[in-house]
Design an enzyme around this catalytic site. Structure first.
Site, mmCIF file in Angstrom:
data_model
loop_
_atom_site.group_PDB
_atom_site.id
_atom_site.type_symbol
_atom_site.label_atom_id
_atom_site.label_comp_id
_atom_site.label_asym_id
_atom_site.label_seq_id
_atom_site.Cartn_x
_atom_site.Cartn_y
_atom_site.Cartn_z
ATOM 1 N N ASP A 29 0.644 -1.008 -0.110
ATOM 2 C CA ASP A 29 0.017 -0.744 0.026
ATOM 3 C C ASP A 29 1.060 1.458 -0.035
ATOM 4 O O ASP A 29 1.686 0.609 0.191
ATOM 5 C CB ASP A 29 -1.158 -0.141 1.097
ATOM 6 C CG ASP A 29 -2.297 -1.304 1.367
ATOM 7 O OD1 ASP A 29 -2.522 -1.086 0.044
ATOM 8 O OD2 ASP A 29 -3.036 -0.961 2.043
ATOM 9 N N ASP B 65 -4.740 -2.944 4.746
ATOM 10 C CA ASP B 65 -4.879 -2.284 6.175
ATOM 11 C C ASP B 65 -7.133 -1.894 6.422
ATOM 12 O O ASP B 65 -7.256 -2.676 7.222
ATOM 13 C CB ASP B 65 -4.452 -1.319 6.478
ATOM 14 C CG ASP B 65 -5.119 -0.040 4.898
ATOM 15 O OD1 ASP B 65 -5.328 -0.634 4.134
ATOM 16 O OD2 ASP B 65 -4.285 1.258 5.204
ATOM 17 N N ASP C 168 -9.291 -5.923 1.861
ATOM 18 C CA ASP C 168 -8.052 -6.134 1.159
ATOM 19 C C ASP C 168 -7.963 -7.919 2.107
ATOM 20 O O ASP C 168 -6.633 -8.691 1.934
ATOM 21 C CB ASP C 168 -7.135 -5.639 2.082
ATOM 22 C CG ASP C 168 -6.384 -4.301 1.635
ATOM 23 O OD1 ASP C 168 -7.147 -3.833 0.376
ATOM 24 O OD2 ASP C 168 -6.278 -2.899 2.794
#
Length: 1134
Positions: free
Chosen positions: A543, A850, A854
């Site tokens: 990310d 997070d 996901d």
């Protein structure tokens, strides 16, 4: 000997039965069932393993002509990924193993029996709860049918509170709608002394009072196994039991024939050595169990409202009466009832066993602990905690940790099983040659000289002083039995030394050591296999926000209408209408809040993006509580990473106007806008100015700013649903929006992230950024982090939008997946698609995440890395490792430790195989050729202790070195024993065997001992062999530290455990030689023989340097050796 595996796999079939092959597992190549032979409680592989079959080297994608042969060959140990392995697959490799002590061999692995019992217990508790609930509903239905309006028993006071523990708990546990309707949420809150808006006070006395009245949010945890249990398990080894029995018999005979002063040495020394092995093993196992227990305790936090402020506390500190806000991805920490909810959907599969998502509203307000928030948002009132909830009852019954399987454990036990099988065969031949064959020759009175005729019962075996051990008709029964016992103990001791118990121990030690050190490096390991798998990672899909950046967001640019605000906090030029709409949209369309801190200052809570926008609005003059009190929220469409936007419908209290406010990704919101408000509050068409706004967004994105747009639209009152059910399902209009503002939010890169990315690149690990931000922002951050080296790199397919990738065919995605460095505007499904594509290409993929969405990508990846600060509970539950500081540099440290795990196991295998081969060959060759065994039982047990427990401790705890990050990742199916290791151990083993056999056969003449007493000469020679052999192992331990480097002493002083163990081993060896002669059957050596021993040991260092100059082939030896065997198996099946 324990005949049953402590993991209680299915009973193996009889030798005449045959089990049909299982269907292939989705993720694994599950082999055909092997036939098993059960003899004396020992599992044995029916077909002897091939020399290379126990070292799988075939890769996922073959490119040679032998593909068909590889496919035809099935291996029960071929479990490359235990993350999704079925229980049947794990049973298969256990059944294919030779297991002498199942309880120790399978320690720290998944306990299959307990895993099945745990699932049965879960089902039982779920069923119990469902039955109680169904019975209660049936009873209530009957009451309503008989007596309309039947009342619920009035609440009973509980100390300071107006309702009792059991009454309150039963409302949620039994989902008693009648009681809830009669009491009402407001009255329950009043009885619990809770303000539904500001929560409880939260001072220490109040919290203590609530815990005393309603219990704490904890559950009883089962104690771990005691030290005595580990002692008992270490004792359950057939070979050790045989040695103890033989030692006791020898002790009894010795005392009877020679008296207690002299007769106890042989039996007593063996007994003491065996007990020492058992004690040291049990101590090591016990310490590791304590370490695992401490590492398994994961602290989890949750936000509650206390005193009007949102506070983050441990879930174990929640009390009855707490008001808990819920959002997507949260885990419900206690039982409770819903106060207010907006599109709240709960995943209750953890409790009901059904994957159906349950929508919660005032008709279905009950929330169960342990469930996950799948969508929406809400606030709950806690009514039951800890053991008074179904979740607490469930966790209390299954809280005992049962371990977990890792691919390296499977592979290591495969190596151990192969060695154990071979060595058992050799020991059987050794014992048969001495015992059975000799007895046959004695009965026939025809001594044979096939093996030099040195058989005990034929009178051809001799004592150390040269006298015949057995003379028919003259040797007493006691001496005969004593001789036979010595033969049996010698054979059994070879098996003890041959059983590589240190291999599983080394895996356990290095995993535990790595887990502990990784915790210090801000990485909490949830799944053991992730420790080693990270060492094989070839790519990391990371990310952007919070991982590569600091996640400290501030609004640095803002556009209202076409006017750029400078500075962005200057709200003096805003028209009252624009300011009012911005305040309403920002305050109501937010999961965050603004409140006064304890010191009187303004404090903002929420996600980093929410906090940045709320802080900006406060600086513009927004009065958060005042604005929220002026309107009523009708419906909320929570933000999620798929839609890239979130909305809210509100109605003003002073008028009946309904506004729908939207906030989200700037270009997505802009596409839905038809008008905008300028800074003077006038409505303008956006058609002619859309390019201006797009240009403004691109300019901000190029500065690595996250662009967020704020817009609204009016809604006719008659179009707003009035029914509660219709309102809950209302889809807010997303078109014809009026643009209010566009803000640019700065989130700076983390210090050191560029160096971390470069370190990964040098290590052969490609870093890819997968972000929801637009391409321009993603490109700017990627250039700043070093993921992209220059603007020339920022072209397709290196930088691509998630939608573009999603719309490609499978073939097209496969062709470009490896080239992708940055994916912008990606949804969680795009991330999952990228992970799946990369894995199909043979990549070992690590993924950071997070959010709740996901979770599929985290689960699909080889290693899922959840963020500890911003990560939701759902993401953490799906992950293998939690990065506690959300820092990409910590991810790189995990890669480093993962490589260290694999490297440490290889070091220990090289060391142990060298000792194993040398000790076995020396004793067997000497016994078969001359009948004289140079290394006796006690000496071999000491060697076994050095190479198993002490060797594992020394080599399994080596810290990672920079050298590990300068080589390519270990392939998914590369052999555990590499060609370099084969070269190193072969050279050392040949050297040790050669030198020590020369001493054995020619030692008397070399040492000028021919004229000495025969018994004394043999003792000196054997003591020298024993001493030189042990010193060779001490020196070779240094060689094993650096299998590929010339300088084996680099960093040795930093590893205090290694130096301590080597020093201790050396001191104990000196004590054994100089002071424990009768105990170990040795004699004191003079300084010249000590120099000879030391010289023999030290020569292994220059020999290792010379050996490392010898090139090795790239094709793994295991693959070369396994080909003929695989072709043979394929031919037999054809």
């Amino acid at each position: 000997m324990t005949t049953a595996n402590n993991n209680n796999v299915n009973a193996p079939p009889s030798p005449t039965s045959f089990s049909p092959p299982l269907k292939n597992n989705k993720m694994l190549n599950v082999p055909q069932q092997h036939e098993l032979d059960v003899e004396a409680g020992i599992h044995v592989v029916a077909q002897p393993p091939s020399p290379g079959s126990w070292l799988p080297s075939h890769d996922n994608h073959h490119h040679d002509d032998d593909d068909d042969d590889d496919d035809a060959f099935s291996d029960p140990f071929d479990i490359a990924n235990t993350k999704t392995a079925s229980l049947e697959s794990l049973k298969r490799w256990r059944q294919a193993s030779l297991v002498l002590n199942a309880s120790r061999r399978f320690r720290y692995t998944l306990d299959l029996k307990k895993e099945e019992e745990k699932e049965q217990r879960r089902r039982m508790i779920r069923a119990h709860a469902q039955v109680i609930r169904a019975a209660l509903l049936f009873k209530l239905a009957g009451q309503r049918a008989i007596v309309l309006g039947a009342t619920v028993a009035p609440p009973c006071a509980n100390g300071d509170y107006g309702i009792g523990l059991e009454q309150l708990a039963s409302i949620s546990r039994d989902q008693n709608t009648s009681a809830l309707q009669q009491y009402g949420e407001a009255r329950i809150a009043e009885m619990l002394k809770t303000n539904l808006d500001t929560g409880i006070g939260g001072d220490a006395d109040e919290l203590l009072s609530r815990r005393n009245a309603f219990g704490s949010n904890t559950y009883p945890v089962k104690k771990g196994r005691s030290f005595l249990r580990f002692l008992w398990e270490a004792w359950q080894d057939l070979t050790l039991i045989i040695l103890i029995i033989a030692a006791i018999a020898s002790l009894a005979l010795g005392i009877k024939t020679e008296g207690i002063q002299e007769g106890w040495y042989d039996g007593g020394s063996i007994t003491f050595a065996v007990l020492l092995v058992i004690f040291v093993t049990a101590t090591s196992d016990y310490r590791q169990s304590l370490q695992f227990q401490s590492l398994n305790e994961e602290k989890r936090n949750i936000k509650v409202i206390r005193g009007g402020r949102r506070e983050k506390i441990s879930i174990y500190d929640i009390v009855v009466g707490d008001v808990v806000p819920l959002k997507i991805g949260d885990q419900v920490a206690a039982d409770g009832i819903l106060i207010v909810g907006h599109s709240l959907a709960i995943d209750e599969s953890s409790m009901t066993g059904e994957s159906k998502i349950m929508h919660k509203d005032q008709k279905s307000p009950f929330l169960m602990a342990g469930c996950k928030v799948a969508d929406g948002a809400g606030t709950m009132l806690v009514t039951s905690v800890g053991i008074n909830t179904e979740w607490g009852l469930l966790m209390a019954s299954i809280s005992e940790d049962t371990g977990e399987e890792t691919p390296l454990q499977v592979l290591v036990r495969h190596v151990a099983s192969f060695l154990q099988t071979m060595h058992k065969v050799i020991a059987d031949i050794f014992s048969w040659q001495y015992h059975v064959t000799g007895a046959l020759e004695w009965g026939n009175h025809e001594p044979s000289h096939l093996h030099n005729g040195k058989k005990f019962f034929t009178g051809h075996s001799r004592n150390l002083d040269g006298t015949t051990q057995f003379v028919r008709g003259k040797t007493s029964i006691g001496e005969t039995v004593d001789g036979v016992i010595k033969i049996i103990t010698a054979a059994v001791t070879i098996v003890v030394v041959a059983v590589p118990e240190g291999l599983p121990l080394a895996v356990t030690l290095t995993l535990a050591y790595s887990m502990k050190k990784m915790m210090a490096d801000k990485a909490l390991v949830r799944r053991l296999s992730a420790c080693e798998t990270m060492g094989s990672a070839t790519t990391i899909c990371s990310d952007k926000t919070g991982t590569l950046t600091l996640n400290q967001m501030t609004v640095v640019e803002a556009y209202v209408g076409k006017n750029k605000m400078d500075p962005p906090e200057d709200g003096s030029k805003l028209h009252a209408v624009v300011s009012s709409l911005l305040d309403e949209g920002i305050s109501q369309n937010s999961a965050g809040s603004v409140f006064l801190s304890k010191d009187g200052g303004v404090e903002v809570s929420g996600s980093p993006t929410e906090k940045a926008i709320l802080s900006w609005a406060v600086k513009l003059g927004m009065k958060f509580d005042v604005v929220r009190s002026e309107s009523i929220v009708l419906h909320v469409s929570p933000f999620n990473s798929t839609k890239k936007r979130g909305g809210v419908a509100v109605r003003g209290k002073s008028n009946s106007e309904v506004h729908i406010h939207w906030k989200g990704a700037a270009e997505i919101i802009l596409d839905s806008c038809t008008e905008y408000l300028d800074i003077n509050g006038r409505l303008q068409s956006i058609d002619q100015d859309k390019e201006f706004f797009k240009s403004a967004i691109e300019t901000m994105a190029a500065k690595s700013l996250r662009c967020v747009a704020i817009a609204y639209r009016k809604c006719e009152v008659e179009k707003v649903p009035t029914d509660e059910e219709q309102l809950a399902g209302w889809v807010l209009p997303e078109d014809e929006l009026i643009l209010l503002a566009i803000v640019g939010i700065k989130d700076p890169c983390r210090p050191g992230v560029k160096d971390a990315v470069k370190l990964c690149t040098d290590a052969g690990v490609k870093v890819r950024m997968v972000t929801g931000d637009n391409l321009q922002t993603a490109k700017a951050i990627a250039l700043e982090c070093g993921i992209l080296t220059s603007d020339a790199d920022a072209i397709e397919p290196k930088i691509i939008e998630g939608r573009t990738f999603r719309e490609m065919s499978d073939m097209e995605r496969g062709q470009i997946a490896k080239a992708i460095s940055v994916m912008g505007r990606s949804s969680p499904s795009d991330k999952l698609l990228l992970v799946q594509t990369l894995r199909k290409q043979g990549e070992v993929v690590a993924v950071t995440g997070d959010g709740t969405n996901d979770a599929p990508a985290l689960h699909e990846a080889d290693i899922g890395l959840a963020m500890g600060i911003q990560g939701t509970e759902v993401a953490k539950e799906s992950s293998d490792i939690i990065i506690l500081d959300d820092n990409f540099a910590s991810v790189v440290k995990v890669v480093r430790w993962g490589r260290s795990v694999y490297a440490n196991i290889q070091k220990f295998i090289q060391f142990q195989l060298t000792v194993n081969v040398a000790a076995l060959v020396i004793n067997v060759v000497a016994a078969v050729s001359s009948g004289d065994v140079p290394l006796n039982t006690v000496q071999l047990l000491w060697v076994n202790l050095i190479m198993d427990t002490l060797g594992a401790l020394a080599l399994a705890t080596e810290p990672p070195t920079d050298h590990l990050m300068h080589r390519t990742p270990v392939g998914r199916r590369e052999p555990l024993v590499t060609n370099i290791m084969w070269r190193n151990l072969s050279i050392q083993a040949f050297y040790q065997v050669g030198v020590l056999l020369i001493l054995h056969f020619c030692g008397k003449s070399i040492l000028n001992l021919k004229h000495d007493d025969a018994g004394h000469a043999n003792m000196v020679k054997n003591t020298l062999i024993f001493n030189a052999f042990v010193l060779c192992q001490i020196c070779n331990e240094f060689n094993a530290r650096k299998p590929e480097e010339f300088n084996v002493f680099t960093g040795v002083t930093k590893n205090h455990l290694f130096t301590g163990i080597v020093g201790t081993t050396l001191v104990l060896q000196i004590i054994i030689i100089e002071f424990l002669g009768k105990f170990a059957s040795t004699v004191r050596l003079d300084w010249k023989l000590w120099l000879v021993s030391i010289a023999i040991g030290l020569f292994s260092w220059p020999l290792a340097i010379i050996g490392k100059l010898i090139p090795v082939p790239e094709t793994p030896l295991a693959k070369i050796l396994s080909k003929p065997y695989q072709r043979l198996v394929a031919a037999r099946k054809a």
